[in-house]
Design an enzyme around this catalytic site. Structure first.
Site, PDB file in Angstrom:
ATOM      1  N   ASP A 161      74.170 -57.353  72.281  1.00 37.05           N
ATOM      2  CA  ASP A 161      74.216 -57.769  70.883  1.00 37.05           C
ATOM      3  C   ASP A 161      73.633 -56.693  69.973  1.00 37.05           C
ATOM      4  OD1 ASP A 161      74.436 -59.189  68.554  1.00 37.05           O
ATOM      5  OD2 ASP A 161      72.730 -60.506  68.948  1.00 37.05           O
ATOM      6  N   ASP A 354      79.532 -54.550  63.815  1.00 35.59           N
ATOM      7  CA  ASP A 354      78.921 -55.534  64.715  1.00 35.59           C
ATOM      8  C   ASP A 354      79.741 -55.728  65.977  1.00 35.59           C
ATOM      9  OD1 ASP A 354      77.093 -57.485  65.557  1.00 35.59           O
ATOM     10  OD2 ASP A 354      78.288 -59.094  64.676  1.00 35.59           O
TER      11      ASP A 354
END
Ligand SMILES: *[C@@H]1O[C@H](CO)[C@@H](O)[C@H](O)[C@H]1NC(C)=O
Ligand SMILES: *[C@@H]1O[C@H](CO)[C@@H](O)[C@H](O)[C@H]1NC(C)=O
Ligand SMILES: *[C@@H]1O[C@H](CO)[C@@H](O)[C@H](O)[C@H]1NC(C)=O
Ligand SMILES: *[C@@H]1O[C@H](CO)[C@@H](O)[C@H](O)[C@H]1NC(C)=O
Ligand SMILES: *[C@@H]1O[C@H](CO)[C@@H](O)[C@H](O)[C@H]1NC(C)=O
Ligand SMILES: *[C@@H]1O[C@H](CO)[C@@H](O)[C@H](O)[C@H]1NC(C)=O
Ligand SMILES: *[C@@H]1O[C@H](CO)[C@@H](O)[C@H](O)[C@H]1NC(C)=O
Length: 468
Positions: A161, A354
């Protein structure tokens, strides 16, 4: 063969399709380019500005091996969490609608943190309009790596992440298969409450229990994990170990589906992330290649690649209020070879890059321009009903092959990402959506590119065809 996007096209600043189509596609493309030239009048322009896909190629065989670029750093295979290459395939595969709903949560979470005054994970849960049974922002995290923690090393499947920093593993899992038990590791040490590592957690914990540092990560949508913050040896590969890796040993998680992953590896830009922890060894630089489908593998590399000439680069944006996030300045988008001419003010806030958001989110004006240009290039196909928030969908039923306009993202400094087919379409729809929050470059668009995050130098690099 000006038109056929293949090896010979001279485009120095371009990271694109030239070398990256899977072999079958390339072959087909060549065939089709030939076909276009002899049969279709507007062939020359078409072939240059369309990406061709054979329906047959969707059923590509499973290839779970990885071919990373040469690097002096450490490379680990990266796989899709839901798919045959996953080290721990999920029992339940989310539907596209579920994925898109999770993705909305993720995008809101990123956008809320980006615009929030606080620079940490410490946020009130979002006002959700979606039932919590759908899962959490973390359910969109699709990519996992397998590493070892402790001595002897226990194999752990971790989600990666880039939108968070604190890493954690489940030290209390009910299935017990890959449980990391700190008491069985000779190198594990919990941090004391007064340690620098504990203090550094800031809003991610800095709590104390039995003189041991307690962490808490709240993911902004109500999901959270708490436990003891400590350190142990991390084995990225047989030859690459990180001593004193700081992570949370989770005793309690809430809001997560009981999926088969063991923890989360935080790759954000803040102090606690693995990227920051390994800055001395790997120069605060990492890259990943997200595979185009769940049937092939990608990789995650720490350290700069040996050969950077294969990358097109653009400055990395950082926002002091959210040190976790990495950003880019998207300047324009071209569809079928023609720039949309997006006004600079529309994208001037930058875009968050992201790994955990699926679709790219664009300001409404940019999205409208993109969608309408794309539709103009797709008039030969019947439209299909929207799929969730995807509103530019097509019916390819019965076609042996079809083609979509090329889509290129143009960044500050001239770097161009010529998106892979799998970076343009998802479920036969254009894989972009409009937003009123900050723009996000999602993981669909990043697929097949090696995305270099040279945090130390403040540079993003893109290398096409790195894991096609
Ligand atoms: C990459 O470069 C390093 C030195 O910087 C060298 O030791 C290493 O062998 C190179 N790796 C490859 C695969 O070329
Ligand atoms: C792999 O991806 C395809 C296409 O998105 C999906 O239909 C399929 O269910 C996935 N397979 C697994 C095992 O997750
Ligand atoms: C801090 O620890 C106490 C006792 O373990 C617990 O009740 C409290 O919820 C914790 N606070 C946070 C923010 O984790
Ligand atoms: C952790 O998550 C649960 C479930 O979403 C929630 O009820 C609880 O309040 C959360 N705890 C904290 C400290 O945020
Ligand atoms: C393990 O986690 C569950 C729920 O997450 C919790 O109820 C239980 O008390 C935990 N057990 C231990 C030993 O921490
Ligand atoms: C840029 O961000 C600010 C702060 O969130 C916001 O008020 C503004 O509308 C944004 N500008 C654009 C063009 O999106
Ligand atoms: C692609 O599809 C078109 C129309 O369906 C057909 O005419 C053409 O032969 C196909 N080409 C290949 C290589 O399958």
């Amino acid at each position: 063969m000006r038109g056929c996007r293949d090896a010979s096209q001279p485009a120095p600043a371009m990271a694109g399709a030239q070398s990256k189509d899977r072999y079958a596609r390339k072959l087909l493309l060549l065939l089709l380019c030939g076909g276009y030239y002899s049969v279709v009048a507007r062939a020359a322009d078409d072939a240059r500005s369309y990406k061709v896909l054979a329906v047959g190629s969707l059923k590509a065989e499973v290839v779970c091996s990885v071919t990373p670029a040469p690097s002096s750093g450490a490379t680990v295979p990266l796989n899709h969490r839901h798919g045959p290459c996953s080290p721990a395939p999920s029992a339940k595969v989310p539907t596209i609608l579920e994925l898109l709903q999770h993705d909305q949560l993720r995008a809101k979470y990123i956008q809320r943190r980006w615009s929030g005054k606080k620079g940490t994970d410490d946020l009130q849960p979002l006002d959700l309009t979606l039932p919590t049974t759908l899962g959490t922002a973390l359910d969109t995290l699709e990519y996992v790596i397998t590493i070892g923690i402790g001595s002897p090393a226990v194999t752990q499947t971790m989600m990666i992440d880039t939108g968070s920093d604190v890493s954690w593993v489940r030290c209390n899992s009910t299935d017990g298969t890959t449980l990391f038990d700190p008491s069985k590791s000779t190198t594990y040490a919990p941090f004391s409450c007064s340690s620098a590592a504990c203090t550094q957690l800031g809003n991610n914990g800095n709590n104390c229990s039995n003189s041991q540092c307690q962490y808490m990560v709240q993911y902004g949508d109500g999901s959270n994990t708490t436990g003891t913050y400590g350190s142990d040896t991390l084995a990225l590969s047989a030859s690459d170990t990180v001593k004193g890796f700081q992570f949370g040993c989770s005793h309690h998680e809430e809001g997560f589906n009981r999926e088969k992953f063991d923890g989360l590896m935080g790759l954000g830009g803040d102090a606690q992330s693995l990227v920051s922890q390994t800055a001395a060894t790997y120069g605060k630089s990492f890259s990943y290649c997200l595979p185009p489908t769940n049937r092939t593998s990608g990789f995650l590399t720490f350290g700069a690649p040996n050969v950077t000439s294969a990358f097109v680069t653009t400055p990395m944006l950082r926002w002091p209020r959210v040190p976790t996030f990495y950003g880019v300045l998207l300047q324009d988008i071209s569809v079928g070879g023609t720039l949309l001419g997006i006004q600079p003010t529309v994208l001037s806030n930058g875009s968050v890059m992201d790994s955990g958001t699926i679709l790219t989110r664009l300001p409404r004006r940019a999205y409208s321009a993109l969608s309408s240009a794309f539709r103009s290039g797709m008039t030969r196909y019947p439209r299909a009903a929207p799929v969730g928030i995807l509103d530019t969908c097509y019916d390819f039923t019965g076609l042996r092959n079809f083609s979509v306009p090329t889509v290129e993202l143009v960044f500050d400094g001239g770097a161009v990402m010529d998106l892979d087919y799998d970076g343009i379409m998802i479920s036969d729809c254009l894989a972009f959506a409009a937003t009123s929050g900050v723009s996000i470059i999602g993981n669909v668009q990043q697929r097949t590119f090696e995305v270099l995050h040279d945090v130390g130098q403040g540079v993003f690099g893109f290398r096409s065809g790195a894991c096609s």
